[in-house]
Design a protein around this motif. Structure first.
Motif, PDB file in Angstrom:
ATOM      1  N   ARG A 166       0.870  -1.136  -0.042  1.00  0.00           N
ATOM      2  CA  ARG A 166      -0.041  -0.149   0.033  1.00  0.00           C
ATOM      3  C   ARG A 166       0.798   1.250   0.043  1.00  0.00           C
ATOM      4  O   ARG A 166       2.047   1.001   0.488  1.00  0.00           O
ATOM      5  N   PRO A 167       0.393   2.375  -0.286  1.00  0.00           N
ATOM      6  CA  PRO A 167       1.017   3.739  -0.226  1.00  0.00           C
ATOM      7  C   PRO A 167       1.741   3.925   1.306  1.00  0.00           C
ATOM      8  O   PRO A 167       1.016   3.639   2.090  1.00  0.00           O
ATOM      9  N   ALA A 173       3.113   9.064   1.742  1.00  0.00           N
ATOM     10  CA  ALA A 173       2.883   9.259   0.227  1.00  0.00           C
ATOM     11  C   ALA A 173       1.722  10.327  -0.025  1.00  0.00           C
ATOM     12  O   ALA A 173       1.031  10.558   0.821  1.00  0.00           O
ATOM     13  N   VAL A 174       1.977  11.149  -0.992  1.00  0.00           N
ATOM     14  CA  VAL A 174       0.879  12.035  -1.470  1.00  0.00           C
ATOM     15  C   VAL A 174       0.013  11.526  -2.451  1.00  0.00           C
ATOM     16  O   VAL A 174       0.508  10.917  -3.503  1.00  0.00           O
ATOM     17  N   LEU A 175      -1.264  11.274  -2.121  1.00  0.00           N
ATOM     18  CA  LEU A 175      -2.351  10.461  -3.180  1.00  0.00           C
ATOM     19  C   LEU A 175      -2.999  11.703  -4.005  1.00  0.00           C
ATOM     20  O   LEU A 175      -3.467  12.602  -3.393  1.00  0.00           O
ATOM     21  N   TYR A 181      -5.826   6.400  -7.451  1.00  0.00           N
ATOM     22  CA  TYR A 181      -5.062   7.550  -7.056  1.00  0.00           C
ATOM     23  C   TYR A 181      -3.715   7.305  -7.799  1.00  0.00           C
ATOM     24  O   TYR A 181      -3.418   6.226  -8.082  1.00  0.00           O
ATOM     25  N   ALA A 185       0.005   7.667  -6.321  1.00  0.00           N
ATOM     26  CA  ALA A 185       0.780   7.942  -5.225  1.00  0.00           C
ATOM     27  C   ALA A 185       2.054   8.376  -5.579  1.00  0.00           C
ATOM     28  O   ALA A 185       2.751   7.547  -6.221  1.00  0.00           O
ATOM     29  N   ASP A 237       5.778   9.000  -3.416  1.00  0.00           N
ATOM     30  CA  ASP A 237       6.621   8.943  -2.280  1.00  0.00           C
ATOM     31  C   ASP A 237       8.262   8.989  -2.669  1.00  0.00           C
ATOM     32  O   ASP A 237       8.485   9.212  -3.857  1.00  0.00           O
ATOM     33  N   TRP A 297       3.187   5.835  -8.238  1.00  0.00           N
ATOM     34  CA  TRP A 297       2.533   4.587  -8.356  1.00  0.00           C
ATOM     35  C   TRP A 297       1.102   4.441  -8.545  1.00  0.00           C
ATOM     36  O   TRP A 297       0.731   5.516  -8.161  1.00  0.00           O
ATOM     37  N   VAL A 300      -2.750   3.348  -7.990  1.00  0.00           N
ATOM     38  CA  VAL A 300      -3.402   2.825  -6.948  1.00  0.00           C
ATOM     39  C   VAL A 300      -4.641   2.441  -7.238  1.00  0.00           C
ATOM     40  O   VAL A 300      -5.416   3.507  -7.248  1.00  0.00           O
ATOM     41  N   ILE A 317      -1.150  -0.544  -4.488  1.00  0.00           N
ATOM     42  CA  ILE A 317      -0.101  -0.319  -5.782  1.00  0.00           C
ATOM     43  C   ILE A 317      -0.213  -1.241  -6.934  1.00  0.00           C
ATOM     44  O   ILE A 317       0.081  -2.526  -6.293  1.00  0.00           O
TER      45      ILE A 317
END
Length: 231
Positions: free
Chosen positions: A9-10, A14-16, A122, A124, A126, A131, A133, A138
């Motif tokens: 997972r993010p 992480a910024v989504l 999304y 993501a 990081d 990535w 999502v 991911i």
């Protein structure tokens, strides 16, 4: 895609950024292209294998509860003596012992499949990369070392890409080979005139479902020097 990112997972940092799902037509085209690359030998092996798997899925889902309810009266079932009729309670518990765990596994698989398609997708960002999502996990992406440049196109900005802004263009360091891939990013490949020299025309174009401000800040934070800003 780099490393084992597909299974995670993010991260917390992480910024989504909400993105739009690729069109059904594009996803179907990618799937047909992937299936079309299978050789005749692969089809000969895969065909019977898929048939066997489907048979066992149906049998494990349908026959145990029917066996509990109707015993060997179900077509295709007989007892040890080759006769039909009710079955002992112990045999019923054995059948339920097989069916209940199986339905839990099958239900989880169906839930994960549906969740991936109904949850908002999304992008993501990081410290490791960018990535895609889907379903909270991911599914595809690129590490920063695999990215040559990222160009963010806001609303009403001119572009040569057949997509509706806002969107982000990700230019990989290596040429994209999506001919046999059915990954999420494969459905986002676009070929058009690049916005700057020394960039490949074939890149990933991901339409955004929000403004580009947060995405721009995330690129500058995690991917220093990767953002392409036109004069």
């Amino acid at each position: 895609m780099s490393g084992d990112q597909r299974v995670r997972r993010p991260g917390d940092g992480a910024v989504l950024v909400a993105i739009k799902r690729p069109s059904r037509e594009r996803r179907r085209a990618v799937g047909r292209r992937a299936w079309g690359r299978m050789s005749r030998a692969q089809w000969i092996v895969a065909g019977p294998l898929v048939a066997v798997v489907l048979f066992f899925v149906v049998a494990l889902t349908v026959y145990p509860p029917l066996y509990v309810l109707f015993g060997t009266g179900v077509p295709g079932l007989v007892d040890e003596a080759g006769e039909k009729g009710p079955v002992p309670a112990g045999d019923k518990f054995k059948a339920l012992g097989i069916w209940i765990p199986w339905t839990l596994v099958l239900g989880f698989g169906v839930w994960a499949f549906v969740r991936q398609r109904v949850m908002r997708p999304y992008l993501a960002l990081d410290v490791d990369g960018v990535w895609a999502v889907f379903g909270g996990r991911i599914r595809d992406g690129l590490g920063w070392e695999e990215i040559a440049a990222i160009h963010v196109v806001g609303e009403n900005e001119p572009t040569t890409v057949p997509a509706a802004p806002p969107f982000v263009e990700i230019f990989p360091t290596k040429a994209i080979d999506d001919s046999g891939s059915a990954t999420p990013l494969a459905a986002m490949v676009v070929t058009a005139q690049p916005p700057a020299p020394r960039l490949r025309g074939k890149r990933y174009v991901i339409e955004l479902d929000v403004s580009t401000d947060e995405l721009g800040r995330a690129i500058e934070r995690f991917g220093a020097g990767k953002r392409l800003v036109l004069g």
